[in-house]
Design a protein around this motif. Structure first.
Motif, PDB file in Angstrom:
ATOM      1  N   GLN A   1       0.860  -1.188   0.000  1.00 60.80           N
ATOM      2  CA  GLN A   1       0.000   0.000   0.000  1.00 60.80           C
ATOM      3  C   GLN A   1       0.893   1.235   0.000  1.00 60.80           C
ATOM      4  O   GLN A   1       2.093   1.132   0.270  1.00 60.80           O
TER       5      GLN A   1
ATOM      6  N   LEU B   1       2.842   4.422   1.194  1.00 62.77           N
ATOM      7  CA  LEU B   1       3.556   4.571   2.465  1.00 62.77           C
ATOM      8  C   LEU B   1       3.782   6.042   2.794  1.00 62.77           C
ATOM      9  O   LEU B   1       3.818   6.891   1.908  1.00 62.77           O
ATOM     10  N   HIS B   2       3.966   6.315   4.091  1.00 62.54           N
ATOM     11  CA  HIS B   2       4.309   7.656   4.575  1.00 62.54           C
ATOM     12  C   HIS B   2       5.802   7.868   4.279  1.00 62.54           C
ATOM     13  O   HIS B   2       6.638   7.065   4.693  1.00 62.54           O
ATOM     14  N   SER B   3       6.097   8.965   3.573  1.00 57.56           N
ATOM     15  CA  SER B   3       7.491   9.148   3.162  1.00 57.56           C
ATOM     16  C   SER B   3       8.400   9.501   4.333  1.00 57.56           C
ATOM     17  O   SER B   3       9.616   9.329   4.254  1.00 57.56           O
ATOM     18  N   GLY B   4       7.831   9.988   5.438  1.00 55.64           N
ATOM     19  CA  GLY B   4       8.661  10.248   6.612  1.00 55.64           C
ATOM     20  C   GLY B   4       9.081   8.949   7.271  1.00 55.64           C
ATOM     21  O   GLY B   4      10.241   8.761   7.619  1.00 55.64           O
ATOM     22  N   VAL B   5       8.127   8.044   7.381  1.00 55.44           N
ATOM     23  CA  VAL B   5       8.403   6.789   8.090  1.00 55.44           C
ATOM     24  C   VAL B   5       9.251   5.847   7.232  1.00 55.44           C
ATOM     25  O   VAL B   5      10.172   5.206   7.729  1.00 55.44           O
ATOM     26  N   PHE B   6       8.950   5.775   5.928  1.00 57.47           N
ATOM     27  CA  PHE B   6       9.605   4.760   5.103  1.00 57.47           C
ATOM     28  C   PHE B   6      10.573   5.306   4.053  1.00 57.47           C
ATOM     29  O   PHE B   6      11.229   4.527   3.367  1.00 57.47           O
ATOM     30  N   GLY B   7      10.652   6.628   3.943  1.00 56.72           N
ATOM     31  CA  GLY B   7      11.590   7.207   2.995  1.00 56.72           C
ATOM     32  C   GLY B   7      13.018   6.874   3.396  1.00 56.72           C
ATOM     33  O   GLY B   7      13.432   7.162   4.517  1.00 56.72           O
ATOM     34  N   GLY B   8      13.782   6.231   2.506  1.00 55.33           N
ATOM     35  CA  GLY B   8      15.156   5.859   2.820  1.00 55.33           C
ATOM     36  C   GLY B   8      15.300   4.396   3.174  1.00 55.33           C
ATOM     37  O   GLY B   8      16.403   3.859   3.104  1.00 55.33           O
ATOM     38  N   SER B   9      14.183   3.737   3.592  1.00 56.33           N
ATOM     39  CA  SER B   9      14.313   2.315   3.935  1.00 56.33           C
ATOM     40  C   SER B   9      13.511   1.412   2.999  1.00 56.33           C
ATOM     41  O   SER B   9      13.813   0.232   2.894  1.00 56.33           O
TER      42      SER B   9
ATOM     43  N   TYR C   1       4.319   7.015  15.741  1.00 58.90           N
ATOM     44  CA  TYR C   1       3.930   5.597  15.768  1.00 58.90           C
ATOM     45  C   TYR C   1       4.981   4.742  16.440  1.00 58.90           C
ATOM     46  O   TYR C   1       6.160   5.077  16.446  1.00 58.90           O
TER      47      TYR C   1
ATOM     48  N   ARG D   1      12.851  13.671  11.872  1.00 54.31           N
ATOM     49  CA  ARG D   1      13.406  14.304  10.673  1.00 54.31           C
ATOM     50  C   ARG D   1      12.534  15.510  10.286  1.00 54.31           C
ATOM     51  O   ARG D   1      11.354  15.592  10.642  1.00 54.31           O
TER      52      ARG D   1
ATOM     53  N   CYS E   1      11.206  18.102   6.932  1.00 53.85           N
ATOM     54  CA  CYS E   1      10.733  17.828   5.578  1.00 53.85           C
ATOM     55  C   CYS E   1      10.683  19.110   4.753  1.00 53.85           C
ATOM     56  O   CYS E   1      10.056  20.083   5.158  1.00 53.85           O
TER      57      CYS E   1
ATOM     58  N   LEU F   1       9.731  -4.432   9.320  1.00 57.70           N
ATOM     59  CA  LEU F   1       9.666  -3.543   8.153  1.00 57.70           C
ATOM     60  C   LEU F   1       8.842  -4.189   7.049  1.00 57.70           C
ATOM     61  O   LEU F   1       7.942  -3.565   6.484  1.00 57.70           O
TER      62      LEU F   1
ATOM     63  N   SER G   1       5.244  -3.977   7.764  1.00 58.06           N
ATOM     64  CA  SER G   1       4.699  -2.622   7.633  1.00 58.06           C
ATOM     65  C   SER G   1       4.474  -2.246   6.181  1.00 58.06           C
ATOM     66  O   SER G   1       3.479  -1.609   5.844  1.00 58.06           O
TER      67      SER G   1
ATOM     68  N   THR H   1      18.652  -0.005   8.325  1.00 56.56           N
ATOM     69  CA  THR H   1      17.270   0.431   8.061  1.00 56.56           C
ATOM     70  C   THR H   1      16.853   1.537   9.023  1.00 56.56           C
ATOM     71  O   THR H   1      16.298   2.566   8.613  1.00 56.56           O
TER      72      THR H   1
ATOM     73  N   ALA I   1      18.731   4.734   8.329  1.00 55.37           N
ATOM     74  CA  ALA I   1      18.209   5.373   7.123  1.00 55.37           C
ATOM     75  C   ALA I   1      16.905   6.106   7.419  1.00 55.37           C
ATOM     76  O   ALA I   1      16.606   7.140   6.842  1.00 55.37           O
ATOM     77  N   ARG I   2      16.137   5.565   8.341  1.00 57.21           N
ATOM     78  CA  ARG I   2      14.853   6.180   8.671  1.00 57.21           C
ATOM     79  C   ARG I   2      15.008   7.368   9.602  1.00 57.21           C
ATOM     80  O   ARG I   2      14.267   8.347   9.522  1.00 57.21           O
TER      81      ARG I   2
ATOM     82  N   SER J   1      16.311  11.431   3.259  1.00 53.32           N
ATOM     83  CA  SER J   1      15.784  10.638   2.146  1.00 53.32           C
ATOM     84  C   SER J   1      15.056  11.570   1.192  1.00 53.32           C
ATOM     85  O   SER J   1      14.686  12.686   1.557  1.00 53.32           O
TER      86      SER J   1
ATOM     87  N   ARG K   1      13.520  14.498   3.311  1.00 55.85           N
ATOM     88  CA  ARG K   1      13.471  14.392   4.770  1.00 55.85           C
ATOM     89  C   ARG K   1      14.831  14.824   5.308  1.00 55.85           C
ATOM     90  O   ARG K   1      15.860  14.272   4.888  1.00 55.85           O
TER      91      ARG K   1
ATOM     92  N   GLU L   1      12.422   9.199  14.946  1.00 53.62           N
ATOM     93  CA  GLU L   1      11.368   8.902  13.997  1.00 53.62           C
ATOM     94  C   GLU L   1      11.711   9.543  12.659  1.00 53.62           C
ATOM     95  O   GLU L   1      12.406  10.558  12.611  1.00 53.62           O
ATOM     96  N   GLY L   2      11.236   8.905  11.583  1.00 46.86           N
ATOM     97  CA  GLY L   2      11.553   9.410  10.245  1.00 46.86           C
ATOM     98  C   GLY L   2      10.662  10.531   9.786  1.00 46.86           C
ATOM     99  O   GLY L   2      11.044  11.342   8.940  1.00 46.86           O
ATOM    100  N   GLY L   3       9.448  10.580  10.318  1.00 43.81           N
ATOM    101  CA  GLY L   3       8.494  11.602   9.897  1.00 43.81           C
ATOM    102  C   GLY L   3       8.812  12.943  10.519  1.00 43.81           C
ATOM    103  O   GLY L   3       9.629  13.051  11.435  1.00 43.81           O
TER     104      GLY L   3
ATOM    105  N   SER M   1       3.055   0.578  13.905  1.00 43.82           N
ATOM    106  CA  SER M   1       3.752   0.749  12.634  1.00 43.82           C
ATOM    107  C   SER M   1       2.923   0.331  11.423  1.00 43.82           C
ATOM    108  O   SER M   1       3.209   0.745  10.313  1.00 43.82           O
TER     109      SER M   1
ATOM    110  N   ALA N   1      -0.610   5.556   8.203  1.00 41.54           N
ATOM    111  CA  ALA N   1      -0.902   6.993   8.138  1.00 41.54           C
ATOM    112  C   ALA N   1      -0.504   7.499   6.753  1.00 41.54           C
ATOM    113  O   ALA N   1       0.506   7.066   6.208  1.00 41.54           O
TER     114      ALA N   1
END
Lengths: 477, 477
Positions: A225, A227-235, B197, B211, B213, B287, B290, B304, B307-308, B313, B343, B414-416, B440, B444
């Motif tokens: 699905q 994804l949130h780019s903050g949470v998953f951006g880079g991984s 999260y 991070r 943005c 991961l 998620s 991982t 990177a987050r 990213s 990010r 957190e990455g977001g 996770s 969102a």
């Protein structure tokens, strides 16, 4: 002047407002063939056309084409076929047009409601389908009506073939034409199609060549699905990263296709062919006016026309599945589908083109070492076509142009694809003429599509005059 | 156990259905801040929240923020601020959340209506905003109500700051917080934000870093209107060709940003820092679960998470102005706008990042020799943040986690981006804690966003328990 043309022309002028009202009623039906939700409107448009023809005394049939391939819940719209006149002493002309239209939404940037024909002070009639192809189709209906009102005998037997899937690959039509070539269409002496455009805005043309079109989808998917780019951006690997790379590798800024082998399929330019171009009435200013800017690829008319008519081109149309609205959305799309098409020319074979495209995209994708999944497919293809412009069918049309517009038409080819042209030629074995009604600034497929009042009304005269000259022409081409 | 927690917990369990109904009513309001048409709904959501708080006896104000910058026809939604309790002997905790949500349309692929909270047999509560951030915001409301119903004295004075523009760059909020830091928020002893999260799905965490943005638009335009690719393909320069090139030059498949100078702004990884990662309760399986696939960039947990959390990213989000619907449309788009975001992490300065991005894209565009026109801009930016996790604010939250969930929380980054975190820290000079409610897999910003019943109900207990432990903690951190 051919006999009886004058009263016919007068009647067309007298009926102009009523003809425009007929176009308004047709444009109001959003017969968008690419959209599932509008399928009912495509059917409604078929009914509209069948009713207009029946009212004028034509023998009309709505012929079903079955389910849409890949969409078993959708019926294909019918082919509306008609015969007007059945006199064995007259020639029989088969005319083709389409009653479906491209998608159109106000938010695409239309200045007026796309399905509400809006005529401005310059006589420009804005509306989706006005020029492509409802205006020309109704031109034939108008021609029949004006003959009746003027009391002028119709000079030929007319066969009509109006389809509802042209903007979506003419699904189902080839088989239908091949079957009817020896049935409903068996008397046809020649074919006339009005579904393209003048080169400029003043001088009509007759068209004897078309490019084909192969339309591709490149799908890249990864996550289950978005994804949130903050949470998953880079991984997480992002399908958009892969797709942008693939779409950037297709064509360069000079319009040169980067897919190995494609350009080698193109017929070489001959010295004789080169000589045809200088006489064509066209200038770079015409191009700049049509596109509304000076962002041309070439600086000369000859290069520009050859790029349009006899070389292939590749356009990236867009991306499905990514963020496409105004504003900001920080999403990593999980599945994205790039859309592009290649305009094909002699001697490109559609299957060969597909194989080269598929191989190149798969090879490029492999280079990325991506864990995402690739799928590339050809959504639909349509063949290119080139015919002889010295047939009586073309001569009659040239006389009609001279009569109505006072000039000799340019003999041209066209960049767009009307795959049905080749189908008619092959199925009937008869000459096919492209006799455009609209002009180069009409913006078919764009926002603010329009047909000029002059092109519609004089164009209706042209269609009628063409039929009168057809009746007079010697058989030998 | 802190005194009085048991009756509070019991009351939360007894009221669970009513708390879920409260969330259902909130999700039903499509408070999409990025969409002009939904602005009235964002206001309606502010009213909903203000009414819930007023009914529970809080002193509530809806504070206007004026017109939206660049959109003078749009009022910014109000900040809903509230005070519950005014006892100088108690600590005062300022909590922040947001009541606006990301866009959501059925055609994006939702399995259920996005604005109709749908609870499945596993207790997953699907709906836009369920986890981001209506569930957590209502958690504070639920906590007040459950204390009242259970007859348990509220352990602190609570200050609320709930905004309606978080998903669109928190327009206007920084100035507001800076002004109110010495007014409405002046008594705050610490800040708590519930808008991120858990790392996985079982173990709660406390978050001490985020991070930032920076969100960019790259606009390429050429023709005055969209063109037919048959007519103009090969003779007009296509903005999509340029844009695909530019968007393909930003990041590689390994997630490495290609813009020169960006990676050099990142704080080097220290040996001490590296030691923090092995203890974090997280695995590659988390991961994969998620994202619903194994399309990770790295193969190890440490890489991982780094990177987050601590590397930048870049994600390409989509293209505005091109064909984006299903099906086929043979259009050459006249103006296309690519959207991407970076990010950011310590020590990247937002202005420096912007300058590097602008210079790189302009330089790459120059290389193309295109006649089209380029415009690149930063739509909005939000700063990164890193805080100390050894403050009493964090200790209280850790005890609450242990009490409600029976485990020590992971201390995470957190990455977001939640830019307001840094604003609160700077404006109040107090410690800021991020105390997430959702897990996770909540999705969102994606389709099928959800909040698990367990996370919502136990999360409501957690927020209350945190306030009780805050009341007990020693002042010295």
């Amino acid at each position: 002047m051919a006999p009886n043309l004058e009263p016919y022309f007068k009647e067309v002028d007298a009926s102009a407002d009523s003809f425009i009202d007929r176009l308004r009623r047709a444009v109001a039906i959003p017969s968008v063939s690419a959209s599932d939700e509008n399928r009912k409107d495509v059917f409604a448009m078929a009914d509209f056309l069948a009713n207009e023809l029946t009212r004028l005394g034509a023998e009309v049939q709505k012929r079903p084409l079955g389910k849409q391939p890949g969409k078993p819940h959708l019926e294909l719209p019918p082919v509306v076929i008609a015969r007007y006149g059945n006199d064995s002493k007259k020639r029989t002309i088969l005319v083709y047009g389409h009653y479906d239209v491209q998608p159109a939404l106000m938010e695409d940037g239309w200045a007026t409601q796309p399905f509400d024909l809006t005529v401005d002070e310059k006589g420009r009639m804005f509306g989706r389908g006005s020029t492509d192809d409802k205006g020309p189709v109704l031109g034939w209906v108008n021609a029949i009506e004006a003959h009746q009102k003027a009391g002028v005998e119709f000079p030929v037997n007319l066969l009509c073939c109006f389809e509802g899937m042209e903007e979506y690959g003419s699904e189902g039509l080839d088989d239908f034409i091949n079957a009817e070539a020896k049935q409903f269409f068996k008397d046809a002496d020649a074919v006339c199609i009005s579904d393209n455009y003048w080169l400029g805005t003043e001088k009509p043309c007759l068209t004897y060549g078309l490019r084909g079109c192969n339309y591709y989808s490149v799908e890249v998917k990864g996550p289950a699905q978005d994804l949130h780019s903050g949470v998953f951006g880079g991984s997480a690997q992002e399908p958009m990263t892969d797709l942008m790379y693939l779409l950037s590798r297709l064509v360069d800024q000079k319009g040169k296709i980067q897919i190995p082998g494609i350009n080698e399929l193109v017929a070489p330019v001959t010295e004789e062919e080169k000589k045809l171009y200088p006489d064509i009435s066209y200038s770079m200013e015409n191009l700049y006016e049509s596109i509304g800017s000076k962002t041309s690829i070439f600086e000369t008319k000859d290069e520009t026309l050859m790029a349009r008519w006899r070389f292939p081109s590749l356009s990236v149309h867009g991306v499905e599945g990514a963020f496409s609205a105004p504003g900001a959305k920080t999403v990593i799309p999980s599945k994205v589908i790039g859309k592009f098409s290649i305009r094909t020319v002699p001697n490109m074979d559609s299957n060969e083109v597909n194989e080269l495209v598929f191989k190149y995209i798969k090879d490029e994708f492999k280079k990325l070492g991506s864990k995402n999944t690739l799928d590339v497919s050809c959504q639909h293809d349509g063949k290119w076509w080139v015919a002889s412009p010295f047939h009586w069918n073309f001569k009659a049309a040239a006389k009609a142009v001279k009569e109505v517009f006072g000039v000799q038409p340019d003999m041209t080819r066209e960049g767009g694809s009307i795959p049905v042209t080749l189908t008619f030629e092959q199925a009937t074995g008869k000459n096919v003429l492209l006799l455009p009604m609209g002009s180069s600034t009409d913006g078919a497929h764009s926002i603010n599509e329009k047909l000029d009042r002059r092109n519609y009304i004089e164009g209706t005269k042209l269609l009628g005059a063409y039929l009168h000259y057809v009746a007079e022409e010697e058989m030998a081409a």
